[in-house]
Design a protein around this motif. Structure first.
Motif, PDB file in Angstrom:
ATOM      1  N   ARG A 160       0.836  -1.203   0.000  1.00 24.29           N
ATOM      2  CA  ARG A 160       0.000   0.000   0.000  1.00 24.29           C
ATOM      3  C   ARG A 160       0.872   1.254   0.000  1.00 24.29           C
ATOM      4  O   ARG A 160       0.570   2.240  -0.691  1.00 24.29           O
ATOM      5  CB  ARG A 160      -0.922  -0.032   1.218  1.00 24.29           C
ATOM      6  N   LEU A 161       1.962   1.211   0.774  1.00 27.27           N
ATOM      7  CA  LEU A 161       2.887   2.352   0.797  1.00 27.27           C
ATOM      8  C   LEU A 161       3.543   2.535  -0.568  1.00 27.27           C
ATOM      9  O   LEU A 161       3.649   3.670  -1.075  1.00 27.27           O
ATOM     10  CB  LEU A 161       3.951   2.118   1.877  1.00 27.27           C
ATOM     11  N   LEU A 162       3.982   1.442  -1.192  1.00 27.65           N
ATOM     12  CA  LEU A 162       4.621   1.543  -2.505  1.00 27.65           C
ATOM     13  C   LEU A 162       3.647   2.082  -3.552  1.00 27.65           C
ATOM     14  O   LEU A 162       4.033   2.878  -4.424  1.00 27.65           O
ATOM     15  CB  LEU A 162       5.152   0.169  -2.932  1.00 27.65           C
ATOM     16  N   THR A 163       2.383   1.677  -3.461  1.00 28.10           N
ATOM     17  CA  THR A 163       1.375   2.187  -4.402  1.00 28.10           C
ATOM     18  C   THR A 163       1.227   3.692  -4.266  1.00 28.10           C
ATOM     19  O   THR A 163       1.086   4.419  -5.261  1.00 28.10           O
ATOM     20  CB  THR A 163       0.030   1.486  -4.160  1.00 28.10           C
ATOM     21  N   SER A 199       4.343   9.633  -7.012  1.00 25.92           N
ATOM     22  CA  SER A 199       5.375  10.675  -7.099  1.00 25.92           C
ATOM     23  C   SER A 199       6.232  10.450  -8.353  1.00 25.92           C
ATOM     24  O   SER A 199       6.812   9.374  -8.530  1.00 25.92           O
ATOM     25  CB  SER A 199       6.253  10.655  -5.846  1.00 25.92           C
ATOM     26  N   GLN A 200       6.305  11.453  -9.196  1.00 23.15           N
ATOM     27  CA  GLN A 200       7.090  11.350 -10.419  1.00 23.15           C
ATOM     28  C   GLN A 200       8.573  11.183 -10.104  1.00 23.15           C
ATOM     29  O   GLN A 200       9.279  10.415 -10.763  1.00 23.15           O
ATOM     30  CB  GLN A 200       6.867  12.610 -11.273  1.00 23.15           C
ATOM     31  N   ARG A 201       9.011  11.866  -9.063  1.00 18.40           N
ATOM     32  CA  ARG A 201      10.417  11.773  -8.672  1.00 18.40           C
ATOM     33  C   ARG A 201      10.764  10.358  -8.218  1.00 18.40           C
ATOM     34  O   ARG A 201      11.823   9.827  -8.556  1.00 18.40           O
ATOM     35  CB  ARG A 201      10.704  12.786  -7.565  1.00 18.40           C
ATOM     36  N   HIS A 232      12.724  -4.893 -10.728  1.00 18.85           N
ATOM     37  CA  HIS A 232      13.071  -5.679  -9.539  1.00 18.85           C
ATOM     38  C   HIS A 232      11.863  -5.846  -8.621  1.00 18.85           C
ATOM     39  O   HIS A 232      11.571  -6.964  -8.149  1.00 18.85           O
ATOM     40  CB  HIS A 232      14.213  -4.979  -8.794  1.00 18.85           C
ATOM     41  N   PHE A 233      11.150  -4.773  -8.377  1.00 13.39           N
ATOM     42  CA  PHE A 233      10.001  -4.863  -7.474  1.00 13.39           C
ATOM     43  C   PHE A 233       8.862  -5.661  -8.108  1.00 13.39           C
ATOM     44  O   PHE A 233       8.107  -6.331  -7.406  1.00 13.39           O
ATOM     45  CB  PHE A 233       9.524  -3.454  -7.088  1.00 13.39           C
ATOM     46  N   THR A 234       8.743  -5.588  -9.440  1.00 14.04           N
ATOM     47  CA  THR A 234       7.724  -6.395 -10.113  1.00 14.04           C
ATOM     48  C   THR A 234       7.991  -7.882  -9.907  1.00 14.04           C
ATOM     49  O   THR A 234       7.083  -8.671  -9.640  1.00 14.04           O
ATOM     50  CB  THR A 234       7.689  -6.075 -11.611  1.00 14.04           C
ATOM     51  N   LYS A 235       9.232  -8.261 -10.014  1.00 11.33           N
ATOM     52  CA  LYS A 235       9.610  -9.664  -9.812  1.00 11.33           C
ATOM     53  C   LYS A 235       9.313 -10.109  -8.382  1.00 11.33           C
ATOM     54  O   LYS A 235       8.767 -11.195  -8.152  1.00 11.33           O
ATOM     55  CB  LYS A 235      11.090  -9.836 -10.137  1.00 11.33           C
ATOM     56  N   LEU A 236       9.641  -9.262  -7.402  1.00 12.73           N
ATOM     57  CA  LEU A 236       9.389  -9.609  -5.995  1.00 12.73           C
ATOM     58  C   LEU A 236       7.898  -9.784  -5.724  1.00 12.73           C
ATOM     59  O   LEU A 236       7.467 -10.754  -5.087  1.00 12.73           O
ATOM     60  CB  LEU A 236       9.966  -8.523  -5.078  1.00 12.73           C
ATOM     61  N   LEU A 237       7.099  -8.865  -6.237  1.00 11.84           N
ATOM     62  CA  LEU A 237       5.668  -8.912  -5.969  1.00 11.84           C
ATOM     63  C   LEU A 237       4.994 -10.075  -6.680  1.00 11.84           C
ATOM     64  O   LEU A 237       4.010 -10.640  -6.174  1.00 11.84           O
ATOM     65  CB  LEU A 237       5.026  -7.583  -6.377  1.00 11.84           C
ATOM     66  N   ARG A 238       5.499 -10.447  -7.851  1.00 11.44           N
ATOM     67  CA  ARG A 238       4.924 -11.607  -8.551  1.00 11.44           C
ATOM     68  C   ARG A 238       5.159 -12.889  -7.770  1.00 11.44           C
ATOM     69  O   ARG A 238       4.286 -13.757  -7.694  1.00 11.44           O
ATOM     70  CB  ARG A 238       5.528 -11.711  -9.951  1.00 11.44           C
ATOM     71  N   ALA A 241      -1.625  -7.153  -5.563  1.00  5.72           N
ATOM     72  CA  ALA A 241      -2.115  -7.156  -6.942  1.00  5.72           C
ATOM     73  C   ALA A 241      -2.271  -5.742  -7.487  1.00  5.72           C
ATOM     74  O   ALA A 241      -1.892  -5.441  -8.635  1.00  5.72           O
ATOM     75  CB  ALA A 241      -3.450  -7.897  -7.003  1.00  5.72           C
ATOM     76  N   ALA A 242      -2.810  -4.836  -6.640  1.00  6.64           N
ATOM     77  CA  ALA A 242      -2.987  -3.448  -7.084  1.00  6.64           C
ATOM     78  C   ALA A 242      -1.645  -2.789  -7.372  1.00  6.64           C
ATOM     79  O   ALA A 242      -1.487  -2.043  -8.357  1.00  6.64           O
ATOM     80  CB  ALA A 242      -3.749  -2.667  -6.015  1.00  6.64           C
ATOM     81  N   CYS A 243      -0.656  -3.076  -6.533  1.00  4.86           N
ATOM     82  CA  CYS A 243       0.672  -2.488  -6.748  1.00  4.86           C
ATOM     83  C   CYS A 243       1.322  -3.038  -8.024  1.00  4.86           C
ATOM     84  O   CYS A 243       1.981  -2.300  -8.770  1.00  4.86           O
ATOM     85  CB  CYS A 243       1.547  -2.762  -5.528  1.00  4.86           C
ATOM     86  N   LEU A 244       1.118  -4.336  -8.274  1.00  5.87           N
ATOM     87  CA  LEU A 244       1.664  -4.931  -9.503  1.00  5.87           C
ATOM     88  C   LEU A 244       1.061  -4.280 -10.738  1.00  5.87           C
ATOM     89  O   LEU A 244       1.771  -3.968 -11.715  1.00  5.87           O
ATOM     90  CB  LEU A 244       1.380  -6.434  -9.508  1.00  5.87           C
ATOM     91  N   VAL A 245      -0.227  -4.098 -10.738  1.00  8.28           N
ATOM     92  CA  VAL A 245      -0.894  -3.475 -11.882  1.00  8.28           C
ATOM     93  C   VAL A 245      -0.373  -2.055 -12.105  1.00  8.28           C
ATOM     94  O   VAL A 245      -0.146  -1.617 -13.235  1.00  8.28           O
ATOM     95  CB  VAL A 245      -2.418  -3.486 -11.666  1.00  8.28           C
ATOM     96  N   LYS A 246      -0.157  -1.332 -10.986  1.00  8.96           N
ATOM     97  CA  LYS A 246       0.338   0.036 -11.122  1.00  8.96           C
ATOM     98  C   LYS A 246       1.774   0.058 -11.618  1.00  8.96           C
ATOM     99  O   LYS A 246       2.163   0.935 -12.425  1.00  8.96           O
ATOM    100  CB  LYS A 246       0.227   0.759  -9.781  1.00  8.96           C
ATOM    101  N   LEU A 247       2.586  -0.880 -11.171  1.00  2.00           N
ATOM    102  CA  LEU A 247       3.962  -0.967 -11.660  1.00  2.00           C
ATOM    103  C   LEU A 247       3.994  -1.260 -13.157  1.00  2.00           C
ATOM    104  O   LEU A 247       4.795  -0.693 -13.923  1.00  2.00           O
ATOM    105  CB  LEU A 247       4.727  -2.046 -10.901  1.00  2.00           C
TER     106      LEU A 247
END
Length: 859
Positions: A677-680, A685-687, A696-702, A718-724
């Motif tokens: 939720r924090l990562l989402t 933030s564009q920065r 890397h984070f996509t691989k971890l979350l999968r 799942a929501a964070c993966l979709v956003k990534l």
């Protein structure tokens, strides 16, 4: 706590010779036998030949000895809990001399006669007079009991008389067994002769007199001193009869029943069966309502409950009955109590009450008493505030006169160590006393009071009671105490109190964030203190609290009353003066949380701490993202390393055996959900998006999505993966690996859970329709995912009970599953064949699909 034995029956005896009471007891037995007239038609005299001398007796029935005047206490040592031995030195006064040989021989000869008269071959009236005489003789002390016990088989005859039709006989038999059971040496023998079973049957009689009940239960009281016999008593029907006896009209019966239960509670193995039998509500009621004339009942009820509250779960049940455990700290600790002197008093929670336009009363009564200058036409104070005022008044009065713990301290000093002594008080007095202790100077007392507040804050009623009693202000001030034990106990109490929304508002308004932040910054503090500190901050800084306030605590239909009630204000209170408005936070919470030292400490916790601390730290950081939309304060830190540590828990490697690591997997799942939720949020933030390694984070979350963490923790993953995946541009193609994995490991399992557990037909229908849509779109392995999640049984049940739309969607899914022969056995085991045949025979709209499905199955 020591097991207690009940004193022997107290008798009204005329003692002509006070110099030797043992001799008097023997001579009194002989005298009432020789002189008491018969109650009914005279029968032939009973003769007994002993040593060629003939004695003549007129047997009689004496009056009941249930209202004694001579007090004889017998206690015992050994058996279960360190009781005191019943010997002549303890059971009789110190001035008792030795019985002369002639008197002893004379009395013993009559004992032998009375024991023989207990036989079944004697007249019932003779047996009655003999048992009464032996009962009275046994009250002379241990030597007299030893004399009776010299005759083998005597106890068997006495136990046989318990079920006599004569109440006097039953009373005397129970009384004699009670005397014998007061001696350690004979308790086991009394139990082996079946006394417990016979007493159980006796207490089941509906017309039993109070005297017989008292003597019978007192026998159990003495037997329960032995630990082995406690277990035997608790595992019979006697326990239910004892609990029922707590409602008896006779005070002596209630006292005896309470004594037995207090002894039974000394054995931890009995606690479960006692609680299941419903002993806690009964004892709590006696403790709260018993008057001064029944101090024994209150004492035994308190002793039993004090043993039960040692268990955390049973302590909750006791508190729910309105009884609060309060530490006994000693009268010396209260010497530091200094009552406040107010020119115009306030409520216990610190709320000021402004004076009305009327002048003060002539004698200053409104200031001297409660300080509530209330117009009689508008008196409407909520119960919690009134209870807080009454409790504070009682406890402060006792503290002022120095009598607040005199009796409790004296009673408990032999049972508990200095730091373990407890008392049980009704909730009104218990809450007020705990708050009073918080204002003392004794550090040990303060810490114990804070621990008790934490343990007692089990429901909204208790949390509101502590708020109204003024505990919040004391606890917040004590956060800055230099004693580590005090700070830990206080944070535990505040964490429990923070569960309540209205109490949480008061805690924040008292400026709790500043001292908590100071604790958080110090990395040398113990982990348990850090955990409690983060817990309070997580409750107060809930990132969703503003949204919740709009939906759950906002005004309804323009009404201000509901908003005030939810905020902890009582809209019905109308003083002639007015209460001060609800206090605002004394510090700027948002500004303090943007401190770089605080954020750095939170990120460090993400990297190195346990999943529980990681979850709370992630939640607080999410709150920071809400108050700082630019997220510059977080992105300047090494937040990626913290998130990486959360997403790579070692426990996930063994998640193929979830039953072995159930607790660890649950905690890890909560931490991962909070971090996702924090990562989402950070991805807004564009920065941050420019610096993050999204691959890397996509691989971890999968990998996490495929793991065995609880399903409800996968929604934010799942929501964070979709956003990534959307960072590289929108991709609605279901062939996208991420979209397909989200469907297989989050969407399909969630829909199947809805079909299984939802009580709403509409929800189940929507779930099966969405599931059919996923399959019809050709998602690979979707049918296999449905079968592996146990969806076949839910589909068959929905086809049998659902609406036409749900039946049609369910048949379509089941038809797709039937195309794989591996699913045939599961479909048939779920009972699909009879359901499908009924649909075909009734020719309901989807009957053709049902027919095709039947043809696919091997029927």
């Amino acid at each position: 706590m020591m097991a207690s034995t009940f004193p022997l029956t107290q008798l009204s005896i005329n003692l002509p010779f006070q110099h030797n009471k043992h001799e008097d007891t023997h001579m009194e037995v002989i005298r009432f036998i020789a002189t008491k007239p018969r109650r009914r038609r005279r029968k032939p005299a009973v003769y007994c030949s002993t040593n060629h001398y003939h004695y003549h007796f007129n047997v009689f029935k004496p009056k009941s000895f249930s209202n004694p005047k001579v007090h004889t206490r017998v206690s015992a040592v050994g058996g279960g809990g360190g009781t005191i031995d019943a010997n002549p030195q303890q059971s009789t006064p110190s001035d008792i001399g030795e019985k002369n040989h002639t008197s002893s021989t004379f009395g013993d000869s009559y004992v032998a006669l009375f024991v023989r008269m207990l036989g079944l071959d004697h007249d019932p009236l003779d047996r009655e007079q003999a048992i009464v005489a032996l009962w009275k003789y046994s009250l002379g002390g241990k030597k007299c009991i030893d004399t009776i016990m010299q005759f083998h088989g005597c106890i068997n005859l006495v136990v046989n008389l318990l079920t006599s039709e004569s109440s006097s006989t039953s009373e005397a038999a129970a009384g004699l067994l009670r005397s014998v059971a007061s001696v350690n040496l004979y308790r086991e023998l009394v139990a082996e002769c079946g006394a417990i079973e016979e007493i159980c049957g006796l207490l089941c009689r509906p017309s039993l007199t109070a005297e017989v009940k008292e003597q019978s239960i007192c026998t159990l009281w003495n037997l329960s001193v032995d630990e082995n016999l406690r277990v035997k008593i608790a595992n019979t029907d006697v326990l239910l009869l004892l609990i029922k006896s707590l409602d008896d009209e006779d005070v002596k019966v209630k006292e005896a029943a309470g004594g037995v239960l207090a002894n039974l509670s000394l054995s931890h193995s009995n606690h479960n069966i006692m609680v299941e039998a419903g002993v806690i509500p009964k004892l709590a009621k006696l403790l709260k309502t018993a008057g001064e004339e029944s101090k024994v009942i209150r004492k035994e009820a308190r002793n039993a409950l004090l043993e039960l509250v040692k268990d955390e779960y049973y302590r909750i049940l006791v508190i729910e009955e309105g009884v609060v455990p309060v530490p006994i700290i000693g009268t010396a600790a209260y010497k530091s109590f200094r009552p406040g002197l107010y020119s115009w008093p306030s409520l216990p929670d610190g709320t000021d009450i402004e004076q009305s336009s009327k002048g003060p009363s002539r004698f200053g009564a409104s200031e001297l008493l409660l300080g509530l200058n209330i117009d009689n036409r508008n008196v409407d104070i909520e119960e919690a505030k009134m209870s807080a005022i009454l409790g504070r008044t009682r406890q402060q009065f006792l503290a002022r006169i120095g009598a607040i713990e005199l009796e409790d301290e004296k009673k408990s000093q032999s049972y508990f160590s200095k730091y373990q002594r407890l008392n049980l008080l009704p909730w009104m007095d218990g809450v007020a006393r705990l708050v009073l202790i918080l204002g003392l100077e004794d550090e040990v007392a303060i810490a114990r009071a804070a621990e008790s507040i934490a343990n007692a804050s089990i429901n909204e009623h208790m949390r509101i009671s502590f708020k109204e009693a003024g505990a919040i202000k004391h606890l917040v001030q004590l956060l800055g105490h230099n004693n580590d034990a005090v700070r830990l106990a206080v944070t535990c109490a505040l964490e429990r109190l923070s569960v309540s929304h209205s109490v949480r508002q008061i805690i924040e308004a008292e400026g709790v964030v500043s001292p908590l932040v100071n604790i958080l910054k110090n990395s040398e503090n113990a982990e348990i203190l850090m955990e409690k500190t983060l817990g309070i901050l997580a409750w107060i800084l809930d990132p969703t609290k503003e949204m919740k306030a709009k939906f759950y605590y906002g005004p309804v239909n323009g009404s201000k009353k509901e908003l005030d009630a939810a905020s902890g204000l009582d809209a019905s209170i109308e003083f002639t003066g007015r209460m001060a408005e609800m206090p605002r936070p004394k510090t700027n919470t948002r500004k303090e949380m943007l401190d770089s030292a605080v954020i750095s400490r939170l990120v460090e916790i993400l990297k190195t701490s346990s999943p529980n601390l990681q979850r709370k730290a992630a939640s607080i950081l999410e709150f920071v993202t809400v108050i700082d939309p630019s997220m510059d304060s977080i992105t300047a830190m090494d937040i990626e390393a913290g998130l990486h540590a959360v997403f790579q828990h070692k426990v996930l490697e063994g998640s193929q055996w979830p039953e072995k690591y159930a607790l660890e997997v649950e905690e890890a799942g909560l931490a991962i959900s909070a971090a996702s939720r924090l990562l989402t949020r950070l991805l807004d933030s564009q920065r941050f998006c420019q610096t993050i390694n999204s691959t890397h984070f996509t691989k971890l979350l999968r990998e996490i999505l495929k793991s065995a963490i609880p399903l409800h923790n996968k929604d934010w993953v799942a929501a964070c993966l979709v956003k990534l995946s959307s960072l590289s541009g929108p991709n609605l193609d279901l062939e996208n690996p991420i979209n397909m994995e989200v469907t297989l490991y989050e969407t399909i399992p969630r829909l199947i859970v809805q079909m299984k557990s939802s009580l709403s037909p509409e929800t189940r229908e929507a779930a099966v329709v969405e599931l059919n849509s996923i399959i019809s779109e050709g998602v690979a392995d979707s049918t296999r995912a449905i079968a592996s999640e146990g969806g076949i049984y839910s589909l068959v049940k929905l086809i049998e009970e659902g609406s036409d739309r749900a039946v049609e969607a369910g048949l379509a899914i089941l038809y797709s599953l039937s195309m794989d022969s591996e699913n045939h056995s599961a479909i048939m085991a779920a009972g699909a064949v009879p359901v499908l045949r009924r649909i075909v025979l009734s020719q309901r709209p989807p009957w053709t699909r049902a027919l095709r499905l039947l043809r696919n199955l091997p029927t």
